[in-house]
Design a protein around this motif. Sequence first.
Motif, mmCIF file in Angstrom:
data_model
loop_
_atom_site.group_PDB
_atom_site.id
_atom_site.type_symbol
_atom_site.label_atom_id
_atom_site.label_comp_id
_atom_site.label_asym_id
_atom_site.label_seq_id
_atom_site.Cartn_x
_atom_site.Cartn_y
_atom_site.Cartn_z
ATOM 1 N N MET A 1 76.255 -60.940 -31.433
ATOM 2 C CA MET A 1 77.244 -60.439 -30.557
ATOM 3 C C MET A 1 76.478 -60.166 -29.077
ATOM 4 O O MET A 1 75.222 -59.540 -29.218
ATOM 5 N N ARG A 2 76.926 -60.304 -28.085
ATOM 6 C CA ARG A 2 76.609 -59.801 -26.679
ATOM 7 C C ARG A 2 77.365 -58.826 -26.265
ATOM 8 O O ARG A 2 78.404 -59.000 -26.068
ATOM 9 N N VAL A 3 76.630 -57.570 -25.820
ATOM 10 C CA VAL A 3 77.288 -56.528 -25.233
ATOM 11 C C VAL A 3 76.862 -56.178 -23.780
ATOM 12 O O VAL A 3 75.700 -56.302 -23.656
ATOM 13 N N LEU A 4 77.630 -55.853 -22.924
ATOM 14 C CA LEU A 4 77.312 -55.388 -21.656
ATOM 15 C C LEU A 4 77.435 -54.026 -21.367
ATOM 16 O O LEU A 4 78.848 -53.607 -21.452
ATOM 17 N N ALA A 5 76.595 -53.124 -21.364
ATOM 18 C CA ALA A 5 76.518 -51.873 -21.399
ATOM 19 C C ALA A 5 76.512 -51.345 -20.019
ATOM 20 O O ALA A 5 75.661 -51.619 -19.097
ATOM 21 N N LEU A 6 77.644 -50.719 -19.399
ATOM 22 C CA LEU A 6 77.787 -50.410 -17.864
ATOM 23 C C LEU A 6 77.564 -48.743 -18.067
ATOM 24 O O LEU A 6 78.543 -48.043 -18.149
ATOM 25 N N SER A 7 76.693 -48.338 -17.980
ATOM 26 C CA SER A 7 75.939 -46.796 -17.966
ATOM 27 C C SER A 7 76.206 -46.221 -16.630
ATOM 28 O O SER A 7 76.146 -46.821 -15.848
ATOM 29 N N ARG A 8 76.499 -45.113 -16.634
ATOM 30 C CA ARG A 8 76.579 -44.050 -15.482
ATOM 31 C C ARG A 8 75.244 -44.229 -14.799
ATOM 32 O O ARG A 8 75.216 -44.160 -13.239
ATOM 33 N N TYR A 9 74.172 -43.961 -15.408
ATOM 34 C CA TYR A 9 72.976 -43.670 -14.966
ATOM 35 C C TYR A 9 71.900 -44.599 -15.581
ATOM 36 O O TYR A 9 72.055 -45.047 -16.683
ATOM 37 N N GLY A 10 70.796 -44.332 -15.082
ATOM 38 C CA GLY A 10 69.615 -45.052 -15.795
ATOM 39 C C GLY A 10 69.100 -43.970 -16.768
ATOM 40 O O GLY A 10 69.862 -43.308 -17.050
ATOM 41 N N ARG A 11 67.740 -44.149 -17.270
ATOM 42 C CA ARG A 11 67.276 -43.493 -18.476
ATOM 43 C C ARG A 11 67.329 -41.781 -18.073
ATOM 44 O O ARG A 11 67.091 -41.070 -18.778
ATOM 45 N N LEU A 12 67.044 -41.861 -16.730
ATOM 46 C CA LEU A 12 66.653 -40.294 -16.294
ATOM 47 C C LEU A 12 68.153 -39.559 -16.528
ATOM 48 O O LEU A 12 67.970 -38.354 -16.595
ATOM 49 N N GLY A 13 69.230 -40.109 -16.565
ATOM 50 C CA GLY A 13 70.341 -39.437 -16.742
ATOM 51 C C GLY A 13 70.491 -39.169 -18.392
ATOM 52 O O GLY A 13 70.679 -40.103 -19.092
ATOM 53 N N ALA A 14 70.659 -37.793 -18.753
ATOM 54 C CA ALA A 14 70.866 -37.604 -20.179
ATOM 55 C C ALA A 14 71.795 -38.204 -20.909
ATOM 56 O O ALA A 14 71.617 -38.900 -22.072
ATOM 57 N N SER A 15 73.092 -38.255 -20.182
ATOM 58 C CA SER A 15 74.261 -38.897 -21.053
ATOM 59 C C SER A 15 73.882 -40.366 -21.345
ATOM 60 O O SER A 15 74.200 -40.730 -22.445
ATOM 61 N N SER A 16 73.451 -41.095 -20.344
ATOM 62 C CA SER A 16 73.125 -42.527 -20.358
ATOM 63 C C SER A 16 72.093 -42.958 -21.373
ATOM 64 O O SER A 16 72.163 -43.776 -22.274
ATOM 65 N N ARG A 17 70.938 -41.754 -21.449
ATOM 66 C CA ARG A 17 69.816 -42.066 -22.198
ATOM 67 C C ARG A 17 70.251 -41.815 -23.784
ATOM 68 O O ARG A 17 69.747 -42.731 -24.805
ATOM 69 N N MET A 18 71.018 -40.867 -23.840
ATOM 70 C CA MET A 18 71.408 -40.648 -25.141
ATOM 71 C C MET A 18 72.689 -41.369 -25.972
ATOM 72 O O MET A 18 72.729 -41.956 -27.215
ATOM 73 N N ARG A 19 73.522 -41.715 -25.043
ATOM 74 C CA ARG A 19 74.764 -42.452 -25.765
ATOM 75 C C ARG A 19 74.411 -43.982 -25.698
ATOM 76 O O ARG A 19 75.243 -44.595 -26.227
ATOM 77 N N ILE A 20 73.691 -44.478 -24.700
ATOM 78 C CA ILE A 20 73.544 -46.038 -24.638
ATOM 79 C C ILE A 20 72.077 -46.307 -24.771
ATOM 80 O O ILE A 20 71.776 -47.130 -25.727
ATOM 81 N N TYR A 21 71.158 -46.030 -23.956
ATOM 82 C CA TYR A 21 69.878 -46.578 -24.031
ATOM 83 C C TYR A 21 68.986 -46.267 -25.356
ATOM 84 O O TYR A 21 68.647 -47.160 -25.915
ATOM 85 N N GLN A 22 69.128 -45.323 -25.896
ATOM 86 C CA GLN A 22 68.502 -45.056 -27.211
ATOM 87 C C GLN A 22 68.864 -45.863 -28.580
ATOM 88 O O GLN A 22 68.357 -46.340 -29.486
ATOM 89 N N TYR A 23 70.311 -46.420 -28.173
ATOM 90 C CA TYR A 23 70.826 -47.297 -29.282
ATOM 91 C C TYR A 23 70.330 -48.635 -29.057
ATOM 92 O O TYR A 23 70.557 -49.529 -30.061
ATOM 93 N N VAL A 24 69.939 -49.239 -27.964
ATOM 94 C CA VAL A 24 69.536 -50.599 -27.713
ATOM 95 C C VAL A 24 68.669 -51.156 -28.875
ATOM 96 O O VAL A 24 68.775 -52.375 -29.204
ATOM 97 N N PRO A 25 67.612 -50.438 -28.809
ATOM 98 C CA PRO A 25 66.749 -51.185 -29.645
ATOM 99 C C PRO A 25 67.079 -51.325 -31.202
ATOM 100 O O PRO A 25 66.834 -52.518 -31.828
ATOM 101 N N ILE A 26 67.754 -50.286 -31.821
ATOM 102 C CA ILE A 26 68.094 -50.722 -33.159
ATOM 103 C C ILE A 26 69.505 -51.394 -33.395
ATOM 104 O O ILE A 26 69.670 -52.246 -34.179
ATOM 105 N N LEU A 27 70.234 -51.565 -32.234
ATOM 106 C CA LEU A 27 71.261 -52.305 -32.414
ATOM 107 C C LEU A 27 70.725 -53.959 -32.298
ATOM 108 O O LEU A 27 71.559 -54.783 -32.948
#
Length: 363
Positions: free
Chosen positions: A1-27
């Motif tokens: 499956m290919r997913v395009l994640a449209l986050s609010r911020y880059g890694r410096l934004g806590a919400s984006s880092r926790m809700r999206i970025y940290q999931y990328v490697p394990i997904l």
Amino acid sequence: MRVLALSRYGRLGASSRMRIYQYVPILQTMGIDVDVSPLLSDDYIRRLYAKQATNWLAVFGDYWMQAVKLLQAKNFDLLWIEKELFPNLPAWFEQALCSLGIPYVVDYDDAIFHNYDQNPGLAKRFLTDKIDKVMRNAALVVGGNAYLAERARSAGAHPVELLPTVIDLERYQVVSPIVRDRWVVGWMGSPSTAKYLDLVAPALNVLATEFPLQLRVIGAQFAWPGLDVDCRLWSEDSEVSDIQDFDIGIMPLIDSPWERGKCGYKLIQYMACGKPVIASPVGVNPEIVEDDINGYLASTVDDWVYAFRALFLNAQKRADMGVQGRRLVEERYCLQVTAPRLAQLFTKTQGKAASFRSGSMSR
């Protein structure tokens, strides 16, 4: 499956880092490739936290680049949107995705809808039901707590799933308590949330006459007359070791609609490091903190004083609460538990969308 994640911020934004970025490697290990495209750059966050003027030309450029990225949406099986595509603009883009049959999952860890429906500004009042429209057109709404999920259901969204904000157990470890001549009461946050420390500072002032103590503030500037406050810069590399250096972690909050949408991430971080916690009984906090078991809930200054004093005077209580908190995180609030569930939700949503498209084409 290919997913395009449209986050609010880059890694410096806590919400984006926790809700999206940290999931990328394990997904990725589960067969889900995620391409993350942040809307606002880290420079935007740096300026925001430093209380510098917003570079509106750069923001316009960020919006434009995200709009260009959206032209690639059909190349992906699923879109994963953090909160909304374009803040302060109508839900035109999300509605267009729905009309084109492009499924999207929308994720919330804050009551972002209150930026519109409770904002006195005339422009935002015209967008009062924007987030309801975004939710209603989504193939799936994921909320970080029951308050957010209930708003999605009341907006007519279906399905709606709960997925808390979590930590990665591989990053957070419990270390032996530090022996020193003062207590370190710790808080981690951002400049915009440091105002909540006003709720707990009077209690610490009372206790400072009985115990040597310091309020350790990570990620913001804070001062209070008569109180020893040590303010330190936040960094992703040092956040765990900073918490490990706390004796007690705190999360004071006022009780208002915005705060009821918060997901208790500070508490989960503290507990993951085996620290006892004290928190205001607001929003999701009472679901995380079991009073007198893994922490204390405090509403008044007297409540805060009681909780601090109980922990300062009882080493076994501190240790037991730390163990209970860590156990809760391992059972419910870690990436190792939520990532497989998120992958299942994505797979199910993509499957439903594919079946719908197939049925529409056959008709």
